[in-house]
Design a protein around this motif. Structure first.
Motif, PDB file in Angstrom:
ATOM      1  N   THR A  90      18.712  23.808 -35.033  1.00  0.00           N
ATOM      2  CA  THR A  90      18.974  22.923 -33.878  1.00  0.00           C
ATOM      3  C   THR A  90      18.063  23.022 -32.704  1.00  0.00           C
ATOM      4  N   VAL A 110      19.829  25.770 -26.193  1.00  0.00           N
ATOM      5  CA  VAL A 110      18.954  25.114 -27.066  1.00  0.00           C
ATOM      6  C   VAL A 110      17.737  24.837 -26.332  1.00  0.00           C
ATOM      7  N   GLY A 122      21.056  29.199 -35.073  1.00  0.00           N
ATOM      8  CA  GLY A 122      20.554  27.988 -34.524  1.00  0.00           C
ATOM      9  C   GLY A 122      19.138  27.403 -34.655  1.00  0.00           C
ATOM     10  N   HIS A 139      15.581  19.841 -31.610  1.00  0.00           N
ATOM     11  CA  HIS A 139      15.552  19.386 -30.182  1.00  0.00           C
ATOM     12  C   HIS A 139      14.223  19.471 -29.712  1.00  0.00           C
TER      13      HIS A 139
END
Length: 195
Positions: free
Chosen positions: A30, A181, A27, A34
């Motif tokens: 991601t 996240v 991740g 963000h």
């Protein structure tokens, strides 16, 4: 706490290069997307690559697209902090752009693989290496397999590579577990002194 590295004549701490790494599908992209949506002042290095642009990719924004001879020249002139070959294409981090951003006092982030992080450690020993770990092995497998875009052979190769990458966690300065996240982005921003 790390000892401060004052800039000449300023007495202030110079920004430190932060390297985010970890196994495939954990991740990283991601989290970075963000974080940068909330804090666009964080500069993310744009890698040079020999692969051809995919539809919608813009040279200089997504990657710096170069041909094989140009990449050879970057290596020969020691213009890359790190580089690696993946699936027949080469990828690397241009050194000067990183140095320029750090010198300007901008929060600077690299999002690269474990092999690249090792090279950065040698080139810039004061960089902060951050390892992004999955909440569990099963979750990482779910993410890798869940893409559904690869053959069984490719999946097995990626899982084997992920096992090796997870084993390198102790080489990093800090480990963040990717539970959400938002949490990881917040922790990363704190490490970078942003926010």
């Amino acid at each position: 706490m790390d000892s401060p590295r004052p800039e000449p004549g300023h007495g202030a701490e110079r920004p430190r290069l932060v390297v985010l790494s970890g196994p495939s599908a954990v991740g990283k992209s991601t989290v970075v997307a963000h974080m940068r949506a909330q804090h666009p002042e964080v500069w993310l290095s744009v890698s040079a690559t020999t692969r051809h642009p995919r539809p919608g990719e813009i040279d200089g924004k997504h990657y710096r697209f170069v041909d094989q001879p140009q990449f050879d020249k970057l290596i020969a002139n020691d213009e890359l902090l790190e580089w690696a070959e993946f699936a027949g294409n080469r990828y690397g981090t241009p050194r000067q752009a990183v140095l320029d951003k750090l010198a300007a006092g901008e929060p600077t982030l690299l999002e690269i693989d474990v092999q690249g992080a090792r090279q950065v450690r040698k080139a810039m020993p004061d960089a902060l290496l951050v390892f992004l770990a999955p909440p569990s092995w099963d979750e990482l497998v779910r993410r890798l397999v869940g893409r559904g875009t690869e053959t069984e052979e490719v999946r097995e190769r990626r899982l084997a590579a992920a096992r090796e990458e997870l084993a390198s966690e102790s080489e990093f300065d800090v480990t963040l577990v990717n539970t959400t996240v938002e949490d990881v982005a917040r922790e990363l921003l704190t490490l970078m002194g942003v926010g």
